[in-house]
Scaffold this motif. Structure first.
Motif, PDB file in Angstrom:
ATOM      1  N   PHE A 135       0.860  -1.184   0.000  1.00 49.76           N
ATOM      2  CA  PHE A 135       0.000   0.000   0.000  1.00 49.76           C
ATOM      3  C   PHE A 135       0.893   1.230   0.000  1.00 49.76           C
ATOM      4  O   PHE A 135       1.941   1.247   0.642  1.00 49.76           O
ATOM      5  CB  PHE A 135      -0.857   0.070   1.275  1.00 49.76           C
ATOM      6  N   SER A 136       0.469   2.272  -0.679  1.00 47.99           N
ATOM      7  CA  SER A 136       1.137   3.564  -0.575  1.00 47.99           C
ATOM      8  C   SER A 136       0.054   4.638  -0.585  1.00 47.99           C
ATOM      9  O   SER A 136      -1.050   4.419  -1.061  1.00 47.99           O
ATOM     10  CB  SER A 136       2.126   3.774  -1.724  1.00 47.99           C
ATOM     11  N   SER A 137       0.378   5.797  -0.047  1.00 53.49           N
ATOM     12  CA  SER A 137      -0.582   6.885   0.023  1.00 53.49           C
ATOM     13  C   SER A 137      -0.048   8.081  -0.740  1.00 53.49           C
ATOM     14  O   SER A 137       1.167   8.251  -0.877  1.00 53.49           O
ATOM     15  CB  SER A 137      -0.838   7.270   1.483  1.00 53.49           C
ATOM     16  N   ASP A 138      -0.968   8.934  -1.212  1.00 53.77           N
ATOM     17  CA  ASP A 138      -0.562  10.136  -1.925  1.00 53.77           C
ATOM     18  C   ASP A 138       0.162  11.111  -1.001  1.00 53.77           C
ATOM     19  O   ASP A 138       0.898  11.973  -1.446  1.00 53.77           O
ATOM     20  CB  ASP A 138      -1.760  10.810  -2.605  1.00 53.77           C
ATOM     21  N   LYS A 139      -0.040  10.980   0.310  1.00 48.60           N
ATOM     22  CA  LYS A 139       0.682  11.759   1.317  1.00 48.60           C
ATOM     23  C   LYS A 139       0.646  10.972   2.617  1.00 48.60           C
ATOM     24  O   LYS A 139      -0.145  10.028   2.758  1.00 48.60           O
ATOM     25  CB  LYS A 139       0.068  13.144   1.485  1.00 48.60           C
ATOM     26  N   TYR A 148      -2.731   3.837  14.118  1.00 50.00           N
ATOM     27  CA  TYR A 148      -3.597   2.726  13.742  1.00 50.00           C
ATOM     28  C   TYR A 148      -3.033   2.030  12.507  1.00 50.00           C
ATOM     29  O   TYR A 148      -2.475   2.677  11.621  1.00 50.00           O
ATOM     30  CB  TYR A 148      -5.012   3.223  13.450  1.00 50.00           C
ATOM     31  N   VAL A 149      -3.200   0.721  12.464  1.00 51.29           N
ATOM     32  CA  VAL A 149      -2.733  -0.064  11.327  1.00 51.29           C
ATOM     33  C   VAL A 149      -3.937  -0.397  10.448  1.00 51.29           C
ATOM     34  O   VAL A 149      -4.922  -0.962  10.931  1.00 51.29           O
ATOM     35  CB  VAL A 149      -2.037  -1.351  11.791  1.00 51.29           C
ATOM     36  N   LEU A 150      -3.855  -0.016   9.192  1.00 52.85           N
ATOM     37  CA  LEU A 150      -4.878  -0.360   8.216  1.00 52.85           C
ATOM     38  C   LEU A 150      -4.345  -1.554   7.440  1.00 52.85           C
ATOM     39  O   LEU A 150      -3.273  -1.482   6.845  1.00 52.85           O
ATOM     40  CB  LEU A 150      -5.148   0.819   7.275  1.00 52.85           C
ATOM     41  N   LYS A 151      -5.077  -2.671   7.467  1.00 52.51           N
ATOM     42  CA  LYS A 151      -4.602  -3.922   6.859  1.00 52.51           C
ATOM     43  C   LYS A 151      -5.467  -4.327   5.685  1.00 52.51           C
ATOM     44  O   LYS A 151      -6.661  -4.071   5.678  1.00 52.51           O
ATOM     45  CB  LYS A 151      -4.619  -5.054   7.881  1.00 52.51           C
ATOM     46  N   GLU A 197       0.030  -3.564   4.881  1.00 48.60           N
ATOM     47  CA  GLU A 197      -0.600  -2.634   5.798  1.00 48.60           C
ATOM     48  C   GLU A 197      -0.037  -1.243   5.598  1.00 48.60           C
ATOM     49  O   GLU A 197       1.019  -1.056   4.998  1.00 48.60           O
ATOM     50  CB  GLU A 197      -0.409  -3.097   7.252  1.00 48.60           C
ATOM     51  N   ILE A 198      -0.768  -0.263   6.129  1.00 48.22           N
ATOM     52  CA  ILE A 198      -0.339   1.129   6.066  1.00 48.22           C
ATOM     53  C   ILE A 198      -0.754   1.799   7.366  1.00 48.22           C
ATOM     54  O   ILE A 198      -1.765   1.434   7.967  1.00 48.22           O
ATOM     55  CB  ILE A 198      -0.916   1.848   4.814  1.00 48.22           C
ATOM     56  N   SER A 199       0.031   2.765   7.814  1.00 48.32           N
ATOM     57  CA  SER A 199      -0.191   3.414   9.106  1.00 48.32           C
ATOM     58  C   SER A 199      -1.029   4.688   8.953  1.00 48.32           C
ATOM     59  O   SER A 199      -0.857   5.453   8.013  1.00 48.32           O
ATOM     60  CB  SER A 199       1.155   3.762   9.724  1.00 48.32           C
ATOM     61  N   LEU A 200      -1.913   4.909   9.915  1.00 46.54           N
ATOM     62  CA  LEU A 200      -2.693   6.141  10.013  1.00 46.54           C
ATOM     63  C   LEU A 200      -2.489   6.683  11.424  1.00 46.54           C
ATOM     64  O   LEU A 200      -2.717   5.964  12.393  1.00 46.54           O
ATOM     65  CB  LEU A 200      -4.172   5.861   9.746  1.00 46.54           C
ATOM     66  N   LYS A 201      -2.030   7.926  11.530  1.00 47.41           N
ATOM     67  CA  LYS A 201      -1.786   8.539  12.844  1.00 47.41           C
ATOM     68  C   LYS A 201      -2.798   9.638  13.099  1.00 47.41           C
ATOM     69  O   LYS A 201      -3.047  10.481  12.236  1.00 47.41           O
ATOM     70  CB  LYS A 201      -0.372   9.142  12.889  1.00 47.41           C
ATOM     71  N   VAL A 202      -3.357   9.629  14.311  1.00 44.28           N
ATOM     72  CA  VAL A 202      -4.236  10.707  14.770  1.00 44.28           C
ATOM     73  C   VAL A 202      -3.487  11.425  15.876  1.00 44.28           C
ATOM     74  O   VAL A 202      -3.114  10.820  16.882  1.00 44.28           O
ATOM     75  CB  VAL A 202      -5.591  10.164  15.284  1.00 44.28           C
TER      76      VAL A 202
END
Length: 134
Positions: free
Chosen positions: A57-61, A109-112, A127-132
């Motif tokens: 997975f990769s994100s635009d930012k 949070y881990v998005l799987k 997986e990809i990481s999401l931080k709040v």
């Protein structure tokens, strides 16, 4: 008469080939354009596009949001069929159904990937990481 028939046949073949070409590239371009359009239309929502390729997975930012923000996640499948899930945040994301949620708890949070997309060891690492953050 033969010339007219030949011209009609050539025109038909040209149109037929043009209609069949492109396939995935055109579809992906349409998905990405739809994401850009929805970003402009939804002010006040932090929006991210996650791209899925086989086992990656990769994100635009970087996916970092502030606590209290509304978040929208989009998924574009470039290779294979993938989905993303995180029960803590209530995320159940597919390529045709974006996920929206309120970032109300700080943390990482881990998005799987929630669709088995290959050998267990490859799929488990998708997986990809999401931080709040405050």
């Amino acid at each position: 008469m033969r010339i007219i028939g030949l011209l009609l046949l050539t025109g038909s073949l040209t149109m037929g080939l043009a209609a069949c070409g492109g396939g995935d590239e055109q579809s992906t371009a349409k998905q990405e354009k739809a994401v850009e359009t929805s970003t402009e239309a939804k002010a006040g929502v932090e929006e991210f596009t996650i791209t899925a390729k086989n086992w990656n997975f990769s994100s635009d930012k970087e996916i970092v949001v502030k606590k209290g923000e509304k978040v929208k996640l989009n998924l574009v499948n470039k290779e294979g069929l993938h989905t993303i899930k995180n029960d803590e945040l209530g995320i159940d994301l597919t390529a045709d159904k974006p996920a929206e949620f309120m970032a109300d708890k700080t943390g990482e949070y881990v998005l799987k990937c929630s669709t088995v997309c290959g050998a267990t060891q490859d799929h488990e690492g998708m997986e990809i990481s999401l931080k709040v953050v405050d």
